[in-house]
Scaffold this active site. Structure first.
Site, PDB file in Angstrom:
ATOM      1  N   ASP A 470       0.829  -1.083  -0.038  1.00  0.00           N
ATOM      2  CA  ASP A 470       0.045  -0.009   0.006  1.00  0.00           C
ATOM      3  C   ASP A 470       0.847   1.215   0.024  1.00  0.00           C
ATOM      4  OD1 ASP A 470      -2.495  -0.989   0.231  1.00  0.00           O
ATOM      5  OD2 ASP A 470      -2.803  -0.563   2.266  1.00  0.00           O
ATOM      6  N   ASP A 791      -4.327  -2.547   5.073  1.00  0.00           N
ATOM      7  CA  ASP A 791      -4.896  -2.213   6.286  1.00  0.00           C
ATOM      8  C   ASP A 791      -6.495  -2.092   6.288  1.00  0.00           C
ATOM      9  OD1 ASP A 791      -5.358  -0.185   4.607  1.00  0.00           O
ATOM     10  OD2 ASP A 791      -3.909   1.288   5.379  1.00  0.00           O
ATOM     11  N   ASP A 795      -9.101  -5.130   2.177  1.00  0.00           N
ATOM     12  CA  ASP A 795      -7.810  -5.853   1.699  1.00  0.00           C
ATOM     13  C   ASP A 795      -7.664  -7.432   2.256  1.00  0.00           C
ATOM     14  OD1 ASP A 795      -6.705  -3.540   0.590  1.00  0.00           O
ATOM     15  OD2 ASP A 795      -5.792  -3.027   2.470  1.00  0.00           O
TER      16      ASP A 795
END
Length: 1176
Positions: A470, A791, A795
């Protein structure tokens, strides 16, 4: 479910209830039965019994807005009456149970039996003195004292068996303890937001009591059961309890029941806690499981969150894929996979924990064990035959009845020798070494901010070839600050002066930001003087609130005027909307909606924009395009995240249809566009450089706009200008990987992923697709091992699919943590690099241990075997062998498995999945050292007595005293092992084996300790160890020969490995065995034997069908002339969900078209091209 009297916990509570029912308006039992209702029934029941949720709050003495008072006495009383929010874990195994388990080892059992027989026989005195004529070897060497000592050998073997068992049990016990520690650490870290005394505070989950008002928001894992009392747009994923994959919408008047262990997928709100701990839905399921005393699932040792332990109900949810999993299980036994019993038992115990490395090791251990078994059998047969022929044929003795005990004693001695060969051959240290190494690494990784939840993740990380990270919070600091803004037709490159912004616009802006953001998001004063203000809650919203403060305004008064309860409707942010909107009712009865979100998305919905005077003017598509070019792209190219803030007014009558989102979210008026900077973490570029040097590709997957993403990627060093790489947006990525029908095709993904570095504006499904695509790719010769960071709640799928999922410890939601393997406690990318280093270190430690272990094995087995054949007695006695086994297995695994990692580990490419454990270099070392040791030992065995001028120890009678000759051999053997242990510290052919030896105190302690014990054994071991004390000069020779190992190591290092073509590598996973782990272990416990037999029948059916079906496919394919591969690929993409037994019940008319693609068939069908792993 209600009548759970079997749990004593429960009956205790009932007693309490009788006394306390008066204090609260409802009993534990009432609340429990209330929580079993769903939907409208529950609403009706609440109305009838308590007359609204407020009534229930009154009964529980709590306020919907203020929460509990939070006095200690009140909380204690609630815990006493309604129970604590704690589900008691299963009892750990006691030390005795572990000892009992260690005793189950087959080789140890054989040894025990042999030792007991030997003991029994030594006490048996044959009648009369007839044993003079009983055999050749009982010659006169045996005086009375020695005959007495016949029992010592048996006793010594028993003693050493006890030693080995205790050591093993202790290791298991400490491992268990570490897991418990880890578990409690994870549990303590989980906090939840509740309202007490009007204050919003975070408390550990275990502190929640019945009557608490808890705030639930997107991404939470609910810690207790409760009733929804106020909130907006709340959607819950209840699949962990019900198995329904659809999200359930919750509302106060339709379905207010919130259950523990379920996940909040979007929205926010407040709930009244009504059941905690063992009385909550999760708790009830657990107590049922505990009451059922499921033996197999004794150790679900994975560090699970205490209320995330919804394994069992999740298994039900996974039943659909379970079909595939169930097929897999018996397959192993059906095809006679490693049918090693001990193994099966083990794999049941730690089903989940078996990683690639453990797979390779188990296979290697089984192979070595089989070889050892053959050797030991041959040894025994040769000894027995030799003795029989020598005694009865050559010396023509009769078998006299009174001689039987003596002969039996000989046979027992031979049997013991055989078993010792076996003991030495079986490397039981292997599983131990892995466990020690992993447990040690996990403990140390805590210090490097990696909280490992699944042991094997640690080692898989060492093989990682790709990391999909990310951006926000992982590569960047996650301290959002607004640095540019476009307000009233002016693009400000820094924060504008409040006076230069029209008052109307400013007022709208402050309201839009303060009201249209989660009220849990705040900016608090810095913790220490001169620090940065603390940002709490959603970081992007914090950035916007910071912007309000920078404009010398304050958001608190606005929020106080419009408290959360008064908000009319909230459309919370989710990955589809990519925006958040809040509707409020104005004093005149009309409505106003504030909206904010990704600028290109919100601007598309704007038809007006506020001008320099603060008045709305028309905003046409071409104005928008110009704005994108002039404002948004320049901001994005500076690496800023652009957010647009807008609003819209509605009339009070007719009231708009709030559920028709498309109409509501259109015709907006843009207030401003801001550019938010999230600076790159200072240590990230270096960490990424290390990754790239280590052969790991870092890819950035983000929801941000592509220019922002590219700018940040350049700052981080993920992409370097002038390289050949791809940066794609989610839409474009999807367009490229799908065919005309919109199906994803692996070949198309294969064209993209090797060059893809940045995937922007991506949805969670894109992330999952990318990860799956890289893992399933057969383009490169090594299967890619992918790590993913995430997070958000969305996801979850990607984290689960990846080989290693990293969740963020600070910014991560509970759902993400639940799906992950490792939690990064500091959310920092450079911690991932540390994880890679530790993972590689585990792999290397195991290889070091293997190199050492196998040398000892080869030498000890050959010495015992040839010695036994030539001299009728093993030069190394049973007890000595057990001692050697102890040093080389247990201690060496401790010493070599705890080497700390070095930066040098990051200088080589990853090993990949199919790399063998024992490389050519290691094979060269093993064989080279074995040659040295064997040469010297045989020299000592056959001419040693002449060299040292001592009596020969060969052909000694049955109970003769230990000879110096054999003691020297034993001592030399151990010395060579000790020095070879130092050689084993390096496995890549390095010359300096002492490099960094003092950084590992455990290693030094063990080597010196072993040396000391060896001195004691030789000098004072006497009869039990078959040792006779040695002179100083003899000791010197032993140590000198041992030191020769180090010199010889240098000689071996000089020989180039490339010359030795004949060396084989060993310990690789063959294609066949690479069944994806999760499919092996899903539902083992659910299958009993009858079912297993039935399944086996089904499998044969499947196999038959598949053969036919594949043949038909092939024939058709050749007829139609399309590509063979395409056919196979189509065939393997037919889902395995059609595998329900219903299809099989009437085999007469199974239609072949409905390709019963079981995992086996896929591998059968895929024989044409390399094995595809991700069986759907």
């Amino acid at each position: 479910m209600g009548d759970m009297t079997n749990s004593d916990f429960y009956s205790k509570n009932q007693r309490n209830e009788a006394n306390h029912a008066g204090e609260f308006g409802c009993t534990l039992q009432e609340l429990r039965s209330l929580m079993e209702l769903r939907g409208t029934e529950a609403v009706v029941k609440i109305k009838e019994t308590y007359g609204e949720t407020e009534g229930l709050c009154r009964h529980l003495k709590t306020s919907p807005t203020e929460g509990l008072a939070g006095t200690a006495a009140d909380l204690e009383k609630r815990k006493l009456i309604f129970g604590k929010n704690f589900i008691p874990p299963k009892k750990p195994k006691t030390f005795l149970q572990l000892v009992w388990e260690a005793l189950q080892d087959v080789t140890l059992i054989i040894l025990e039996i042999a030792a007991i027989i030997s003991l029994g026989l030594s006490f048996y005195q044959p009648p009369g003195e007839g044993n003079e004529g009983c055999g050749t070897a009982t010659g006169g060497a045996e005086d009375e004292g020695e005959a007495e000592a016949g029992w010592i050998e048996g006793a010594a073997i028993l003693l050493s068996v006890i030693c080995v068992v205790l050591v093993t049990a202790f290791n298991d016990w400490s491992k268990e303890k570490q897991f418990r520690g880890l578990q409690s650490r994870i549990e303590q870290e989980q906090k939840f937001t509740v309202v007490r005394g009007g204050q919003v505070i975070q408390i550990p989950v275990a502190e929640i009591v019945v009557g608490d008002i808890a705030q639930v928001k997107y991404g939470d894992l609910l810690p207790a059961d409760g009733i929804f009392i106020q909130g907006n747009d709340l959607k819950i994923d209840e699949s962990s309890l019900t198995g329904e994959s659809d999200q359930v919408r919750k509302s106060v008047d339709k379905d207010p029941m919130l259950l523990s262990g379920t996940h909040v997928m979007e929205g926010s709100g407040r709930m009244l806690v009504t059941a905690v701990g063992v009385n909550s839905q999760t708790g009830i399921i657990f107590t049922l499981l505990g009451a059922g005393g499921e033996e197999e699932e004794k150790k679900d040792k994975k560090g699970k969150m205490q209320d995330g332990n919804m394994e069992n109900s999740q298994n039900k949810a996974k039943q659909q894929d379970g079909a595939a999993a169930m097929e897999m299980q018996p397959l192993k036994s059906a095809e006679g996979g490693e049918g090693d019993d001990k193994d099966k038992k083990k794999s049941n115990m730690h089903k989940k924990e078996k990683s690639v490395l453990q797979g390779k090791l188990t296979k290697l251990a089984v192979q070595i064990g089989k070889a050892g078994l053959v050797m030991s059998a041959i040894t025994v047969i040769i000894l027995v035959l030799y003795f029989a022929i020598d005694t009865f044929v050559v010396n023509k003795k009769q078998w006299l009845p009174e001689c039987t005990p003596v002969y039996v004693q000989y046979f027992v001695k031979f049997f013991i020798i055989g078993v010792t060969v076996l003991v030495v051959a079986v490397p039981e240290g292997l599983p131990l070494a892995v466990t020690i190494s992993l447990a040690y690494s996990v403990k140390k990784m805590m210090k490097d901010n990696n909280l490992v939840r699944h042991l094997d993740a640690c080692e898989t990380m060492g093989n990682a070839t790709a990391i999909c990270s990310d951006k926000t919070g992982t590569l960047t600091t996650n301290r959002m600050t607004v640095v540019q803004a476009y307000v009233g037709d002016v693009h400000y490159k820094e924060i504008p002066d409040p006076d230069s912004v029209p008052a109307k616009t400013l007022d709208l802006l402050v309201n839009a930001i303060a009201i249209n953001s989660a009220y849990t998001t705040k900016i608090l004063p810095p913790e220490k003087e001169g620090g940065l203000p603390r940002q709490v809650g959603n970081k992007t919203e914090c950035g916007l609130l910071g912007f309000v403060l920078d404009l010398k305004q304050d958001y608190e008064p606005v929020r106080n005027l419009m408290p959360e309860e008064k908000l009319y409707k909230v459309y919370t942010f989710n990955s589809v909307r990519k925006s958040m909107s809040t509707v409020i009712k104005m004093p005149d009865g009309s409505f106003r909606m504030y909206s904010k979100g990704a600028s290109e998305i919100v601007l598309k919905k704007c038809s007006r924009i506020l001008n320099a005077a603060g008045e709305p003017r028309i905003f046409r598509p071409r104005d928008r395009d110009e704005m994108v070019k002039k404002v948004i792209e320049p901001m994005a190219c500076d690496g800023l995240r652009t957010i647009c803030v807008a609003f819209r007014d509605f009339n009070s009558s007719p009231e708009p249809d709030w559920d028709n989102e498309n109409d509501i979210l259109s015709d907006l008026t843009c207030i401003c566009v801001v550019g938010i900077e999230d600076p790159v973490r200072p240590e990230v570029p270096e960490a990424i450089r290390k990754c790239q040097r280590a052969g790991i590709t870092v890819r950035m997957v983000t929801g941000d706009n592509i220019n922002t993403a590219r700018a940040i990627a350049i700052k981080c060093g993920i992409i370097h200008p002038g390289e050949d790489f791809l940066c794609l947006e989610g839409k474009e990525f999807n367009r490229r990987i799908r065919n005309e029908k919109g199906e994803i095709e692996q070949e198309r993904i294969d064209k993209i992923w090797p060059k893809l570095r940045v995937l922007a504006r991506s949805s969670p499904t894109d992330k999952h697709t990318l990860v799956k695509g890289i893992i399933d790719s057969t383009q490169v010769e090594q299967r890619q091992v992918v790590a993913v960071t995430g997070d958000g709640t969305n996801d979850g799928p990607a984290l689960k699919k990846a080989d290693v999922g990293f969740a963020m410890g600070i910014a991560g939601t509970d759902v993400a943590k639940e799906a992950s393997d490792i939690i990064l406690t500091d959310d920092n990318f450079s911690s991932i690099v540390k994880a890679v280093m530790w993972g590689r270190n585990v792999y290397d430690s195991i290889s070091k241990f293997l190199q050492f272990q196998l040398t000892v094995n080869i030498v000890a087995v050959i010495v015992a075997f040839t010695g036994a054949c030539i001299t009728q007695d093993s030069p190394l006695k049973a007890v000595q062998m057990l001692w050697v086994n102890l040093i080389m297995d247990t201690f060496a695994s401790l010493a070599l498995a705890t080497e700390p990692p070095t930066e040098a580990l990051l200088l080589r490419k990853p090993y990949g999945r199919n790399k063998p454990l024992i490389s050519r270099t290691m094979m060269k070392n093993i064989l080279g050292h074995a040659v040295y040791q064997l040469t010297l030992i045989f020299t000592l065995l056959f001419v040693g007595e002449k060299m040292f001028k001592i009596d020969s120890g060969r052909n000694a009678p049955l109970h003769s005293p230990p000879s110096e000759h054999y003691t020297i051999i034993f001592n030399t053997f151990v010395m060579m092992q000790l020095f070879n242990e130092i050689n084993a510290r390096k496995i890549h052919g390095e010359r300096n084996v002492f490099d960094g030896i003092f950084r590992n105190p455990i290693f030094c302690t063990i080597v010196l300790g072993t040396f000391a014990i060896q001195i004691v054994i030789v000098q004072f071991g006497g009869k039990p160890f078959s040792c006779s004390p040695l002179q100083l000069d003899q000791w010197m020779w032993c140590v000198f020969i041992g030191l020769g190992e180090l010199v010889w190591g240098q000689v071996i290092a000089t020989i180039p490995t490339s010359r030795l073509k004949f060396l084989k590598e060993a310990g690789r996973l063959t294609e066949k065995e690479e069944v994806p782990e999760e499919e092996l272990n899903e539902d083992v416990e659910e299958i009993d034997h009858a079912e297993r037999e039935l399944r086996r029948g089904q499998i044969l059916w499947f196999r038959g069908l598949n053969r036919i079906q594949t043949q038909i496919e092939v024939v058709n394919t050749f007829k139609s002339g399309t590509s063979f591969q395409g056919a196979l690929r189509r065939q393997s993409s037919v889902t395995s969900q059609t595998q329900d037994v219903t299809n099989i019940s009437s085999p007469s008319h199974v239609s072949l078209s409905n390709a019963l693609s079981s995992p086996t068939s896929t591998s059968a069908a895929a024989a044409g091209h390399p094995r595809r792993e991700g069986i759907p």
